[in-house]
Design an enzyme around this catalytic site. Structure first.
Site, short mmCIF file in Angstrom:
data_model
loop_
_atom_site.label_atom_id
_atom_site.label_comp_id
_atom_site.label_asym_id
_atom_site.label_seq_id
_atom_site.Cartn_x
_atom_site.Cartn_y
_atom_site.Cartn_z
CB SER A 127 -0.82 0.04 1.37
OG SER A 127 -1.55 1.23 1.56
CE1 TYR A 152 -4.20 -2.81 5.75
CE2 TYR A 152 -3.78 -0.40 5.41
CZ TYR A 152 -3.96 -1.50 4.83
OH TYR A 152 -3.85 -1.92 3.40
CE LYS A 156 -1.34 -4.69 3.28
NZ LYS A 156 -1.68 -5.94 2.88
CE1 TYR A 180 -1.61 -3.94 -5.20
CE2 TYR A 180 -3.27 -4.23 -3.46
CZ TYR A 180 -2.56 -4.68 -3.99
OH TYR A 180 -2.37 -5.99 -4.34
NE ARG A 298 -10.22 8.90 7.67
CZ ARG A 298 -10.28 8.02 6.63
NH1 ARG A 298 -11.34 7.24 6.87
NH2 ARG A 298 -9.60 7.89 5.61
N GLY A 300 -4.85 11.12 11.24
CA GLY A 300 -3.98 10.05 10.67
C GLY A 300 -4.10 10.49 8.85
N1 UFG Z 1 -13.10 10.54 3.87
C1 UFG Z 1 -13.91 11.35 4.15
N2 UFG Z 1 -15.39 10.58 4.79
C2 UFG Z 1 -15.30 9.32 4.68
C3 UFG Z 1 -14.38 8.32 4.53
C4 UFG Z 1 -13.11 9.03 3.90
O1 UFG Z 1 -14.04 12.54 3.90
O2 UFG Z 1 -16.43 8.59 5.22
C5 UFG Z 1 -11.96 11.13 3.00
C6 UFG Z 1 -10.74 10.73 4.05
O3 UFG Z 1 -10.48 11.60 5.06
C7 UFG Z 1 -9.67 10.91 2.94
C8 UFG Z 1 -10.34 10.41 1.62
O4 UFG Z 1 -11.72 10.19 1.98
O5 UFG Z 1 -9.25 12.36 2.82
C9 UFG Z 1 -9.85 8.88 1.36
O6 UFG Z 1 -10.27 8.18 2.47
P1 UFG Z 1 -10.09 6.48 2.29
O7 UFG Z 1 -10.58 6.06 3.75
O8 UFG Z 1 -11.14 5.95 1.18
O9 UFG Z 1 -8.86 6.22 1.77
P2 UFG Z 1 -7.39 6.47 2.47
O10 UFG Z 1 -6.60 7.35 1.74
O11 UFG Z 1 -7.52 6.99 4.09
O12 UFG Z 1 -6.74 4.96 2.93
C10 UFG Z 1 -6.13 4.30 1.86
C11 UFG Z 1 -6.32 2.78 1.90
C12 UFG Z 1 -5.67 2.46 3.20
C13 UFG Z 1 -4.37 2.75 3.52
C14 UFG Z 1 -4.31 4.41 3.14
C15 UFG Z 1 -2.95 4.64 3.29
O13 UFG Z 1 -7.95 2.51 1.76
O14 UFG Z 1 -5.88 1.10 2.90
O15 UFG Z 1 -4.92 4.82 2.10
O16 UFG Z 1 -2.95 6.23 2.92
F1 UFG Z 1 -3.77 2.54 4.58
#
Ligand code: UFG
Length: 343
Positions: A127, A152, A156, A180, A298, A300
């Site tokens: 990831s 998590y 990785k 990814y 959120r 992180g």
């Molecule tokens: N977001 C929202 N509301 C939600 C969910 C997400 O605003 O209900 C925003 C998050 O704050 C972020 C964006 O949408 O800015 C993308 O969020 P995701 O949770 O879809 O994806 P992430 O980039 O946080 O997570 C992805 C992968 C994880 C990995 C992570 C590392 O899904 O497996 O990238 O950066 F760990």
């Protein structure tokens, strides 16, 4: 003769799309899955798409005796593609040991079992989280990895370190780690896709579940980031494009084309989209107004993550070519069909 490939987590989201791509590229697939976050009905749906039902072993990879036994009957596998892992970021923060145990013990068990067969052709599902909060964008494979925010993510990073260490003492091994960015979308048939258990963590399933009425509204986590519209930017990639990259990586491996016995590749499109752009595109393709509100950040989340995927283009001969609209249209089709299937 078809080449046999072991796919762990092959009933899951990215795993099932990869199994379809493998079958369509004439590989024989054996799936190991414990069905903890997936469903055996996926096997029938893979058959509906490809005409072939892959061999399936229900097995918990933490049980090394069971894993060894499965491999004993499949000594002729040419490679393993390892997807099986827990992946909920928030849950991993709350239960770190669960994640370290499941994701790392499983990895070690499959590696030990495969080493006994004398073959370490291995593709790992990694990831972009291994880059932490990147100092330079777009992210190339030369970017320093950092300790990820979540346990998590850290599984990785540690997994990649295990593979790298193993590659140093096993000159015969061929390992590829695929990093990814943000996989979304589903197969165009609407037969396979992501079905999160409980409340989704990720943006896309949250959007489609809100639009279909399962959730009341989407919370947008922060609009005060240093990005053009204030919401975070990610590199969303169609899961079908991602699946094809695994086939390319496997071919590189089996044709002995690796330049080092442990290689890493970014898998993204190279384009970044903000949360608000994703919402706008969803509203356009679905013709539905989405109920959302801006709330606080959120924990992180980093402002921007997007790939430079040129290395994969040069070495794997792969490039993502599906548009954001195609990704979101297929996610929406899946959401509407998935709940009507016998899952
Ligand atoms: N977001 C929202 N509301 C939600 C969910 C997400 O605003 O209900 C925003 C998050 O704050 C972020 C964006 O949408 O800015 C993308 O969020 P995701 O949770 O879809 O994806 P992430 O980039 O946080 O997570 C992805 C992968 C994880 C990995 C992570 C590392 O899904 O497996 O990238 O950066 F760990």
């Amino acid at each position: 003769m078809k080449k046999k490939v072991l796919v762990t987590g092959g009933c899951g989201y990215i795993g099932s799309h990869t199994v379809v791509a493998l079958i369509q590229n004439n590989f024989e697939v054996i799936i190991i899955d414990d069905l903890s976050n997936s469903n055996a009905q996926t096997l029938n749906n893979i058959k509906k798409i490809t005409g072939v039902k892959p061999t399936f072993c229900e097995c918990d990879l933490k049980d090394i005796h069971h894993v060894k036994n499965v491999l004993k009957y499949n000594k002729d596998i040419e490679a393993t593609i390892h997807f099986a892992a827990y992946k909920a970021v928030g849950e991993s923060v709350a239960q770190p040991l669960l994640y370290y145990q499941n994701n790392l013990v499983s990895l070690i068990n499959i590696l030990i079992s495969q080493l006994e067969l004398g073959n370490i052709n291995f593709i790992f599902s990694s990831s972009a989280t291994v880059y932490g909060n990147p100092k330079k964008l777009p992210i190339t494979e030369e970017n320093q990895t950092e300790r990820p925010f979540s346990p998590y993510g850290n599984t990785k990073k540690i997994a990649e370190e295990i593979l790298e260490d193993l590659s140093k003492v096993n000159a015969e091994s061929n390992m590829i780690s695929l990093r990814y960015f943000n996989p979304i979308g589903a197969h165009e048939s609407g037969l396979i896709g992501e079905l999160p258990t409980g409340i989704p963590n990720n943006l896309m399933p949250y959007i489609t579940q809100t639009a279909i009425g399962l959730r009341e509204k989407l919370s947008v986590y922060g609009n005060d980031y240093p990005t053009p519209d204030g919401t975070p930017i990610r590199d969303y990639i169609h899961v079908v494009d991602l699946a094809k990259a695994h086939v390319k990586a496997l071919k590189r491996q089996l044709q002995q084309k690796q330049e080092k016995n442990f290689e890493t590749f970014n898998l993204g499109t190279g384009n970044g989209y903000s949360v608000l752009e994703i919402i706008k595109t969803f509203e356009k393709v679905s013709n539905k107004k989405l109920n959302y509100e801006i709330v606080g950040r959120r924990n992180g989340d980093v402002p921007s993550l997007y790939a430079n995927a040129k290395l994969a283009e040069q070495k794997l001969l792969w490039k993502a070519n599906k548009s954001l609209e195609e990704m979101i249209t297929s996610s929406w089709l899946w959401e509407q069909k998935a709940r009507h299937q016998t899952l």
